[in-house]
Design a protein around this motif. Structure first.
Motif, short mmCIF file in Angstrom:
data_model
loop_
_atom_site.label_atom_id
_atom_site.label_comp_id
_atom_site.label_asym_id
_atom_site.label_seq_id
_atom_site.Cartn_x
_atom_site.Cartn_y
_atom_site.Cartn_z
N GLN A 163 0.96 -1.26 -0.07
CA GLN A 163 0.01 -0.04 -0.08
C GLN A 163 0.91 1.12 -0.21
N ARG A 164 0.50 2.18 -0.70
CA ARG A 164 1.33 3.29 -0.85
C ARG A 164 1.31 3.93 0.52
N ARG A 165 2.40 4.88 0.87
CA ARG A 165 2.30 5.43 2.04
C ARG A 165 1.85 6.72 2.05
N ARG A 166 0.93 6.96 2.92
CA ARG A 166 0.39 8.45 3.22
C ARG A 166 1.27 9.43 3.37
N LEU A 167 1.00 10.59 2.56
CA LEU A 167 1.94 11.75 2.76
C LEU A 167 1.51 12.48 4.05
N SER A 168 2.07 13.35 4.40
CA SER A 168 2.02 14.21 5.50
C SER A 168 1.34 15.42 4.98
N PRO A 169 0.34 16.19 5.35
CA PRO A 169 -0.21 17.48 4.96
C PRO A 169 0.49 18.34 4.23
N ASP A 170 1.74 18.60 4.96
CA ASP A 170 2.81 19.44 3.94
C ASP A 170 3.05 18.98 2.79
N GLN A 171 3.45 17.62 2.82
CA GLN A 171 3.92 17.10 1.43
C GLN A 171 2.64 17.28 0.55
N TYR A 172 1.50 16.89 0.95
CA TYR A 172 0.40 16.81 -0.02
C TYR A 172 0.40 18.36 -0.68
N VAL A 173 0.36 19.28 0.06
CA VAL A 173 0.42 20.86 -0.19
C VAL A 173 1.48 21.28 -1.11
N GLU A 174 2.55 20.88 -0.68
CA GLU A 174 3.85 21.21 -1.48
C GLU A 174 3.91 20.49 -2.83
N GLY A 175 3.43 19.24 -3.02
CA GLY A 175 3.37 18.57 -4.05
C GLY A 175 2.57 19.20 -5.20
N VAL A 176 1.10 19.73 -4.61
CA VAL A 176 0.27 20.50 -5.43
C VAL A 176 0.80 21.89 -5.89
#
Length: 352
Positions: free
Chosen positions: A12-25
């Motif tokens: 299963q893919r590792r869930r990202l942190s909130p900051d990682q989601y935001v920075e990726g977008v």
């Protein structure tokens, strides 16, 4: 660990942190953007909490796109038109996101999710993002989290966001309530042209395109354009800030697309001059809030201990004529702790 009954199960893919989601977008990663939208679509309580945190952080970076909704009758060539228009916009330097609402089966819950196949050329472009989303049980055939996906696409730098609807039921209203400009795509040659469009849709649309204006079909398209223009003039008074134009086009041949886009921009400019664009978006945000409140109440009804069974029993009694619908609704609301004060009606307390 091996799986003797079949191929190895991928981790299963590792869930990202909130900051990682935001920075990726914000760094315009299409992969992370897709994962964020998947997070928005999740029904797991922990995912919903994370999704709210990510969305709240992305909202200040959204709102700078042209939001275009597209609907149309089956076979009108919506997807072909969207791909042709999208490729044209990419050539002009735009970044284009397409949120294609995919019909889900009410029986199986399955969906086709074939928009990347239907828009094969557009889907491989670096500055394009195509996301088919199943409608699920959302009202009107519009995916419940399409608005959230639209905001995420804007935060990722897409300056044109196109929402394609299945074009059935109340889906047109739902899409019109989340976009700046609403485009309907129709075809000619289906008998009485004015029977091919509902009055309510005429009142909602901002631009009307008659597709497949090519070859031997062109004379029929020209007649349809004339009939629709006359009908729209009767429904919109001359003093209206905007009277929807009716335009012939051929998505297959790529003709008429420039005129359609020019009218989308003209509509946006007219709305801005009249001070209506900002107000439209503010009103849409408030309606979105109340839509989410209603969704949460339905979730409470489904998940709260005992209320699901109670609702099923009361539904059976209403069907059998053993209890009124209003009494059943009161009992369900009471079970959810939403009992109205004595004397209150649907619009608030009654007269003293």
């Amino acid at each position: 660990m091996s799986n003797p009954s079949g191929p190895p199960i991928p981790p299963q893919r590792r869930r990202l942190s909130p900051d990682q989601y935001v920075e990726g977008v914000l760094s315009r990663s299409r992969g992370v953007l897709g994962r964020v939208i998947t997070l928005f679509e999740s029904r797991r309580p922990d995912d919903r909490a994370l999704a709210r945190l990510v969305l709240d952080t992305l909202v200040p970076h959204s709102g700078r796109s042209i939001r275009l909704g597209i609907t149309g009758v089956p076979g009108a060539g919506k997807s072909t038109l969207i791909e042709a228009l999208g490729l044209r916009l990419l050539a002009e330097g735009h970044r284009v996101a397409v949120l294609a609402i995919d019909p889900s089966s009410r029986v199986t819950g399955g969906s086709i999710l074939g928009d990347k196949t239907r828009m094969a050329r557009l889907s491989v472009e670096d500055d394009a993002f195509i996301r088919p989303s199943p409608t699920g049980t959302a009202l009107g055939g519009v995916a419940g989290h399409t608005r959230e996906a639209m905001l995420a696409c804007e935060a990722a730098g897409y300056d044109v966001v196109i929402v394609e609807t299945v074009g059935v039921g109340q889906s047109e209203t739902a899409v019109a309530d989340m976009v700046d400009t609403f485009l309907a795509v129709l075809i000619a040659g289906a008998g009485d042209e004015l029977q091919g469009i509902k009055r309510g849709l005429v009142e909602m649309i901002d631009v009307l395109a008659i597709n497949k204006a090519d070859g031997e079909n062109r004379p029929q398209v020209d007649r349809a354009v004339s009939q629709y223009r006359n009908a729209i003039r009767l429904m919109h008074p001359p003093e209206s800030p905007w009277i929807p134009p009716v335009l012939p086009c051929s998505a297959r041949e790529g003709t008429g697309l420039g005129e359609i886009w020019a009218q989308v921009l003209a509509h946006r400019a007219a709305m801005e001059r009249a001070g209506l664009l900002a107000e439209r978006r503010r009103s849409q945000a408030v309606r979105w809030m109340w839509d989410l409140v209603e969704e949460q109440v339905r979730r409470m009804l489904r998940d709260a201990p005992g209320t699901g069974d109670l609702a099923a029993r009361l539904e059976s009694e209403v069907r059998g004529g053993r209890i009124s619908a209003s009494s059943a609704a009161d009992r369900i609301a009471s079970a959810l702790g939403l009992t109205a004060p004595p004397g209150a009606g649907p619009d608030g307390p009654g007269p003293p």
